[in-house]
Write a protein that holds these residues in place. Structure first.
Motif, mmCIF file in Angstrom:
data_model
loop_
_atom_site.group_PDB
_atom_site.id
_atom_site.type_symbol
_atom_site.label_atom_id
_atom_site.label_comp_id
_atom_site.label_asym_id
_atom_site.label_seq_id
_atom_site.Cartn_x
_atom_site.Cartn_y
_atom_site.Cartn_z
ATOM 1 N N UNK A 99 8.511 -3.377 -6.436
ATOM 2 C CA UNK A 99 8.592 -4.154 -4.711
ATOM 3 C C UNK A 99 7.466 -4.299 -4.427
ATOM 4 N N UNK A 100 6.783 -5.113 -5.548
ATOM 5 C CA UNK A 100 5.239 -5.561 -4.233
ATOM 6 C C UNK A 100 3.891 -4.338 -4.055
ATOM 7 N N UNK A 101 4.759 -3.428 -4.392
ATOM 8 C CA UNK A 101 3.337 -1.899 -3.795
ATOM 9 C C UNK A 101 3.205 -0.987 -5.262
ATOM 10 N N UNK A 102 2.609 -0.300 -4.822
ATOM 11 C CA UNK A 102 2.408 0.500 -6.385
ATOM 12 C C UNK A 102 1.934 2.221 -5.337
ATOM 13 N N UNK B 181 0.153 -4.273 -4.609
ATOM 14 C CA UNK B 181 0.146 -3.778 -5.234
ATOM 15 C C UNK B 181 -0.687 -5.345 -5.813
ATOM 16 N N UNK B 182 -1.874 -5.734 -5.392
ATOM 17 C CA UNK B 182 -2.561 -6.784 -5.643
ATOM 18 C C UNK B 182 -4.160 -6.363 -6.555
ATOM 19 N N UNK B 183 -4.816 -7.529 -6.866
ATOM 20 C CA UNK B 183 -5.881 -7.002 -7.515
ATOM 21 C C UNK B 183 -6.896 -6.693 -6.683
ATOM 22 N N UNK B 184 -8.008 -5.688 -6.680
ATOM 23 C CA UNK B 184 -8.932 -5.173 -6.351
ATOM 24 C C UNK B 184 -8.887 -3.953 -5.367
ATOM 25 N N UNK B 185 -7.708 -3.743 -5.578
ATOM 26 C CA UNK B 185 -6.941 -2.890 -4.807
ATOM 27 C C UNK B 185 -7.159 -1.005 -5.020
#
Ligand code: ASP
Ligand code: MG
Length: 406
Positions: free
Chosen positions: A302-305, A273-277
């Motif tokens: 938890x940092x994922x999507x 889960x971060x910008x640009x994904x």
């Protein structure tokens, strides 16, 4: 006296008898004093036959040569119709797209019309001729034959009506108008007397096959008065596609239920889960020329999507392959797909001024135990993605729930 552009589809041109029938209809309009330009499709099944023939020679036919081949279907019908018209005592003259000079870009198989030289047509009309123009085809700047994409004769008709500033563009087909939904699924479906361009555009892009989407865009843009009618009935006003919304208070909230079976869903699980994904996932899909429709990204945990979207079913495997290489690159966990889904949509400009349409739709589906997998909305439509097995049931239930059968 009016100037009318009439477009006849493949079924209307499907046999010598039917072509003579078209000639009789044109003769009636001439007898009433109108000027008539006729745009025709190839005989039904002919374009499919030509494409199959090309593929027997070359698995992926050369795009330029494919247009040379598939544009011939309409060259046959313009000539045949002119013969029938002459036999009926009229003066008639045929034109291929290049002969008119329907100038297009050079995107073979899906060219766009850039301009139409209408001078010769106008002179013929003024001399009392019926002008018959081949639909679906044009010519690019370099003189190559181009075609406008499947169903493109509708666009030829509308574009000619716009160029000639015709009083009306009549699209003759095998149904007598635009219906609230497909009568094969809901026998109580009703013909609409009018529908707005916006609604028609949604319905066309959501799966209603009555008009090519591009022709509706074109008609809306150039304010062409467009009417869909049956070529097998002499009576009836068909459906008028209007710019204005009905002014009457009885304006229904929903005008129609559209659906599309041709859908598939892809989900990427465990995406960092971060910008640009979203760009990293969908950029390569766009580069592969795959159309994406609905998109859903869940909130991160938890940092994922998880990231889901729909594509046209024939592009499912291709899209999956593209995603698989992206998945490795960005370090996502897994790709799951489902190509047994459908999309069902409620469309209506009346939605703008009526809150609660979405909840009514969701309640109706819930009462039948139909699970909704994805939802998307616009100002005038609500679409849901469902398991394909619920398609008929969902369409019937929604048609009834919004009172369309009354
Ligand atoms: N003959 C072409 C097709 O089958 C164009 C048309 O019918 O509008 O797609
Ligand atoms: Mg068609």
């Amino acid at each position: 006296m009016a100037l009318i552009v009439q477009k006849y589809g493949g079924t209307s041109m499907g046999s010598p008898e039917r072509i003579k029938n078209v000639a009789r209809r044109v003769a009636r309009f001439r007898a009433e004093g109108h000027q008539v330009v006729v745009v025709v499709s190839a005989m039904s099944g002919e374009t499919n036959r030509l494409i199959a023939l090309a593929k027997e020679i070359q698995a992926t036919p050369d795009p330029r040569e494919l247009d040379v081949v598939i544009s011939t279907g309409e060259q046959v019908t313009i000539g045949l119709l002119c013969m029938a018209l002459k036999d009926a005592g009229l003066q008639a003259k045929s034109y291929t797209g290049p002969q008119v000079r329907i100038l297009t870009d050079d995107a073979f198989n899906k060219a766009r019309i850039l301009s139409i030289d209408e001078a010769n047509i106008r002179a013929d009309l003024d001399a009392g001729q019926v002008v018959v123009v081949a639909g679906f085809q044009g010519v690019d700047e370099a003189g190559n034959i181009t075609t406008l994409g499947r169903g493109g004769s509708d666009t030829t008709g509308v574009a000619l009506a716009a160029a000639l500033k015709a009083d009306e563009c009549q699209i003759y087909t095998d149904v007598d108008g635009v219906y609230t939904t497909d009568p094969r699924i809901v026998p109580e479906a009703r013909k609409l007397d009018t529908v707005t361009f916006e609604e028609m555009l949604e319905m066309a892009s959501l799966g209603s096959k009555v008009l090519q989407i591009r022709s509706v865009e074109f008609a809306g843009k150039y304010k062409v008065k467009l009417r869909v009618l049956s070529s097998f009935q002499d009576e009836g006003e068909g459906t008028l596609i209007t710019v204005e919304e009905g002014k009457n208070m009885e304006q229904p909230i929903i005008s129609g239920i559209a659906f599309n079976r041709d859908e598939a869903k892809l989900t990427v699980l465990g995406v960092p889960d971060r910008p640009g994904i979203a760009y990293q996932l969908l950029g390569p899909i766009a580069d592969a020329n795959i159309d994406v429709d609905m998109i859903i990204q869940n909130v991160g945990r938890d940092g994922t999507t998880d990231f889901s979207f729909t594509v046209n079913r024939p592009e499912f495997e291709k899209a999956k392959a593209v995603l698989e290489s992206v998945r490795q690159h960005i370090g996502a966990r897994e790709i799951v797909g489902d190509n047994k889904i459908c999309k069902v949509s409620a469309v209506g400009v009346g939605m703008r001024s009526h809150p609660g349409v979405a909840s009514q739709m969701f309640r109706a589906l819930a009462e039948e135990g139909i699970n909704i997998q994805m939802i998307s909305t616009s100002e005038i439509k609500i679409s849901v993605v469902l398991d394909e097995k619920y398609l008929e049931l969902a369409v019937r239930v929604l048609h009834r729930s919004f009172g369309l059968d009354k």
